[in-house]
Design a protein around this motif. Structure first.
Motif, PDB file in Angstrom:
ATOM      1  N   ILE A   1       0.823  -1.219   0.000  1.00 37.70           N
ATOM      2  CA  ILE A   1       0.000   0.000   0.000  1.00 37.70           C
ATOM      3  C   ILE A   1       0.853   1.263   0.000  1.00 37.70           C
ATOM      4  CG2 ILE A   1      -1.638   1.394   1.335  1.00 37.70           C
ATOM      5  CD1 ILE A   1      -3.057  -1.178   2.108  1.00 37.70           C
ATOM      6  N   ASN A   2       1.879   1.304   0.847  1.00 36.88           N
ATOM      7  CA  ASN A   2       2.727   2.500   0.883  1.00 36.88           C
ATOM      8  C   ASN A   2       3.414   2.747  -0.458  1.00 36.88           C
ATOM      9  OD1 ASN A   2       2.407   3.695   3.467  1.00 36.88           O
ATOM     10  ND2 ASN A   2       3.596   2.033   4.385  1.00 36.88           N
ATOM     11  N   GLN A   3       3.901   1.669  -1.083  1.00 38.70           N
ATOM     12  CA  GLN A   3       4.546   1.800  -2.386  1.00 38.70           C
ATOM     13  C   GLN A   3       3.545   2.236  -3.458  1.00 38.70           C
ATOM     14  OE1 GLN A   3       7.740   1.601  -3.644  1.00 38.70           O
ATOM     15  NE2 GLN A   3       8.309   1.685  -1.478  1.00 38.70           N
ATOM     16  N   SER A   4       2.355   1.648  -3.405  1.00 38.80           N
ATOM     17  CA  SER A   4       1.319   2.020  -4.378  1.00 38.80           C
ATOM     18  C   SER A   4       0.934   3.486  -4.215  1.00 38.80           C
ATOM     19  CB  SER A   4       0.083   1.123  -4.196  1.00 38.80           C
ATOM     20  OG  SER A   4       0.396  -0.224  -4.502  1.00 38.80           O
ATOM     21  N   ALA A   5       0.864   3.936  -2.970  1.00 40.98           N
ATOM     22  CA  ALA A   5       0.540   5.341  -2.707  1.00 40.98           C
ATOM     23  C   ALA A   5       1.669   6.256  -3.197  1.00 40.98           C
ATOM     24  CB  ALA A   5       0.291   5.549  -1.218  1.00 40.98           C
TER      25      ALA A   5
END
Length: 322
Positions: free
Chosen positions: A242-246
């Motif tokens: 999620i952090n990378q996608s964000a």
């Protein structure tokens, strides 16, 4: 010394009995899972994407195709969205593509990056001959995926209608971490722990909705799929990404000419900085010309209880010139 020796013998016996019970239950769980998979067949169609099955469900007809995108950890998206699907499909074609690791779809070894997830969804749509442009209706974390989709393939997206969506800038705006799922939870489904929990407390895994909102058959299938799929490696992998996608999408915003409507919930707890989910969405949509924010007193899974009102708002919104 003899007393101590007896104590350890008894303790070992108890431990062996407990291990034996756990093994028997784990085997029983696998047998029950195999039986349930034969009993509860996919409600839509299975299409091959990268050699594995993805479940695609469609209902209704109309000039607009609404693509519902589920939130993180929703074990059976098609079943979870059912009341909203039933309402929306009276006037529209409604589609749910269950990502790998969810519902009746297989589990994949591919990383759960935003690029892979959207690529798989698009492949499943093509192979199902479901043509766009689509009205994306993302719930929760799928807000990030809708942001990527709308920027990467704008010609395929007609509008965005979010269900309490998580957008890339949210973590920075609120200075809060992204949602996570502990890695150890991958053991819960295979060992039968989820099944035991469902027997003891089914409400913890099922929609919080009025009676008869979901059929008994739906709830039985939802319990079964939760027992198979809760917190599998794809869900854990998605949470870790999620952090990378964000980060990959944080500089993106919805195209100014793309209509956006957001359903969100009223949160009574006040922050000292005055920021709310409503101020965040207003900030997020500042460049969008056609926009609407609808606030409900409801659970984060707004579609559990507000599906009728949501459907009316959706039809009104998409029947105005987009």
């Amino acid at each position: 010394m003899k007393k101590k020796s007896r104590f350890w013998k008894v303790l070992r016996r108890i431990a062996l009995v407990m291990i034996g019970i756990c093994l028997i239950w784990a085997i029983t769980n696998q047998i029950m899972t195999a039986i349930e998979k034969k009993k509860y067949l996919p409600t839509g169609q299975l299409v091959k994407v990268q050699g594995k099955d993805i479940h695609v469900y469609t209902k209704g007809k109309g000039k607009n195709t609404i693509l519902l995108l589920s939130g993180l950890g929703t074990a059976a998206p098609v079943l979870d969205f059912e009341p909203l699907i039933d309402e929306l499909s009276k006037n529209n074609r409604v589609v749910v593509v269950e990502p790998f690791g969810y519902g009746w779809s297989d589990i994949t070894n591919k990383d759960r990056t935003v690029e892979n997830i959207i690529s798989e969804v698009r492949s499943a749509l093509r192979k199902s001959n479901i043509k766009g442009p689509y009205i994306l209706m993302p719930h929760s974390v799928s807000g990030i995926y809708s942001m990527y989709y709308a920027n990467k393939y704008p010609d395929e997206v007609k509008a965005i209608i979010g269900i309490d969506p998580l957008f890339p800038k949210a973590m920075g705006y609120f200075r809060e971490p992204a949602p996570t799922v502990p890695t150890y939870m991958t053991l819960l489904a295979p060992t039968g722990v989820v099944r035991l929990t469902l027997l003891a407390n089914p409400e913890g895994y099922l929609p919080v909705a009025e009676e008869e909102t979901y059929t008994n058959e739906n709830l039985k299938m939802m319990k079964a799929i939760s027992s198979w799929k809760i917190a599998n490696k794809n869900v854990i992998g998605e949470a870790k990404e999620i952090n990378q996608s964000a980060s990959k999408t944080i500089k993106m915003s919805f195209p100014s000419k793309m209509p956006v409507m957001i359903f969100t919930r009223k949160i009574d707890k006040e922050r000292q900085d005055g920021k709310t989910n409503i101020t965040f969405y207003e900030n997020q949509l500042s460049n969008v010309k056609s926009k609407k924010i609808v606030v409900f007193q409801a659970h984060h899974y707004l579609h559990w209880t507000r599906y009728k009102e949501m459907s009316k708002y959706v039809n009104d919104f998409i029947n105005t010139p987009l």
